[in-house]
Design an enzyme around this catalytic site. Structure first.
Site, PDB file in Angstrom:
ATOM      1  N   SER A   1       0.844  -1.211   0.000  1.00 49.54           N
ATOM      2  CA  SER A   1       0.000   0.000   0.000  1.00 49.54           C
ATOM      3  C   SER A   1       0.864   1.240   0.000  1.00 49.54           C
ATOM      4  O   SER A   1       2.018   1.205   0.453  1.00 49.54           O
ATOM      5  CB  SER A   1      -0.873  -0.001   1.269  1.00 49.54           C
ATOM      6  OG  SER A   1      -1.508   1.246   1.436  1.00 49.54           O
TER       7      SER A   1
ATOM      8  N   TYR B   1      -2.054  -0.843  10.580  1.00 48.81           N
ATOM      9  CA  TYR B   1      -2.154  -1.231   9.164  1.00 48.81           C
ATOM     10  C   TYR B   1      -0.908  -0.818   8.382  1.00 48.81           C
ATOM     11  O   TYR B   1      -0.327  -1.621   7.639  1.00 48.81           O
ATOM     12  CB  TYR B   1      -3.405  -0.590   8.568  1.00 48.81           C
ATOM     13  CG  TYR B   1      -3.592  -0.811   7.084  1.00 48.81           C
ATOM     14  CD1 TYR B   1      -4.149  -1.996   6.605  1.00 48.81           C
ATOM     15  CD2 TYR B   1      -3.227   0.166   6.154  1.00 48.81           C
ATOM     16  CE1 TYR B   1      -4.326  -2.201   5.239  1.00 48.81           C
ATOM     17  CE2 TYR B   1      -3.409  -0.032   4.791  1.00 48.81           C
ATOM     18  CZ  TYR B   1      -3.957  -1.213   4.337  1.00 48.81           C
ATOM     19  OH  TYR B   1      -4.137  -1.413   2.987  1.00 48.81           O
TER      20      TYR B   1
END
Ligand code: NAD
Ligand code: MG
Length: 297
Positions: free
Chosen positions: A189, A202
């Site tokens: 990401s 995350y």
């Protein structure tokens, strides 16, 4: 009829998808996404780039994984998708789309925070597909929390188990089946490089995925197995509307990119096709950023 090869202005694409504030409980269903995401259902055109290949895609029921599943099937691959059992409705739709291409689809429900389930998923994929040569570790958990003390030990553990441990367990179980020419693609990401203050756990997992992949890529390259990464920017998927971001911030998240909009799952699939295909034979340990123009290191 347009396809992924049609010339289009990327700033003007998907103007009809309204990425307004919305929220859904639980892990999030594509079926419940108010403004539907585009997985390339009507546009992805295959050209035989993965003919006869056998792919396992975790989180293949919705979002990015679903777009990759559709694209792989249209490129000629048989596809196994793993997903959370409560997301069966989404998974069945994708199974139907894979089968509509005349390919084998294997549906693998199961919670991958459990290592035994991960090993079972790989075993069933190998059995159902008659082998395995592409592994896409894509399932992920993202829950925003405004402060560190709101991140419970359980959440921290589940985010790591889903995003990092499962990738390790699944890859390890898959390796004995992967012949030279096989490809492993992990989903990182933009959060690995530009972590948001509300995504501490995350973002940490996504940086871990990058490091894991680059280290493993060195180790497996001599065996003829390529490991690479796709690092998406903000992509319109159920994960985002199910607590991935505060709902009121959803419009701003897309607008923050250089293209000024959310990306769609359909725009990710070609990156996964490229990295899986023999066209990428000399591409090893690479992170392909598909993020609408956010600079990365
Ligand atoms: P998504 O919710 O559509 O897909 C994630 C899938 O992971 C779910 O469909 C679910 O079936 C699966 N999953 C989650 N927890 C699981 C568990 N415990 N066991 C089994 N399966 C589980 O969302 P998405 O955005 O397409 O996410 C795919 C990947 O892309 C994730 O790794 C995510 O971190 C990454 N990503 C997404 C974005 C974005 O903006 N959407 C940005 C960067 C990276
Ligand atoms: Mg889903």
């Amino acid at each position: 009829m347009t396809d992924q090869y049609t010339l289009q202005d990327p700033t003007k694409m998907y103007a009809d998808i309204d990425t307004k504030a919305q929220y859904q409980e639980g892990s999030g269903l594509d079926a419940k996404l108010r403004d539907k995401a585009d997985h390339g259902e009507k546009t992805y055109r295959g050209t035989g780039r993965l003919s006869g290949r056998k792919a396992l895609i975790t989180g293949g029921d919705s979002g990015i994984g679903a777009a990759v599943a559709i694209a792989y099937a249209r490129e000629g691959a048989d596809v196994a998708i793993s997903y959370l059992p409560e997301e069966k409705e989404d998974a069945q739709r994708i199974v139907g789309l894979i089968e509509a291409e005349g390919r084998i689809a294997v549906a693998l429900p199961g919670d991958i925070v459990n290592p035994a389930v991960c090993r079972e998923i790989v075993a069933m994929a190998v059995e159902g597909l008659g082998g395995l040569d592409i592994v896409v570790n894509n399932a992920g958990k993202q829950q925003f929390r405004e402060s560190l003390d709101e991140i419970t030990d359980e959440q921290f553990d589940e985010t790591f188990k889903t995003n990092v441990y499962a990738m390790f367990w699944i890859t390890k179980a898959a390796l004995p089946h992967l012949k030279p020419g096989s490809a492993i693609i992990n989903t990182s990401s933009i959060q690995a490089y530009a972590p948001s203050e509300m995504l501490v756990d995350y973002a940490t997992t996504k940086a871990s995925i990058n490091a894991f992949s680059k280290a493993l890529a060195q180790q497996l390259a001599p065996k003829g197995i390529r490991v690479n990464v796709v690092a998406p920017g903000p992509i319109w998927t159920p994960l985002q509307t199910a607590g991935g971001q505060p709902p009121v911030l959803l419009p701003a998240v897309g607008e923050s990119t250089a293209l000024g909009r959310w990306g769609q799952p359909a725009e990710l699939a070609p990156a996964y096709v490229f990295l899986a295909s023999p066209e990428a034979s000399y591409v090893v340990g690479e992170t392909l950023n598909v993020n609408g123009g956010s600079p990365t290191p």
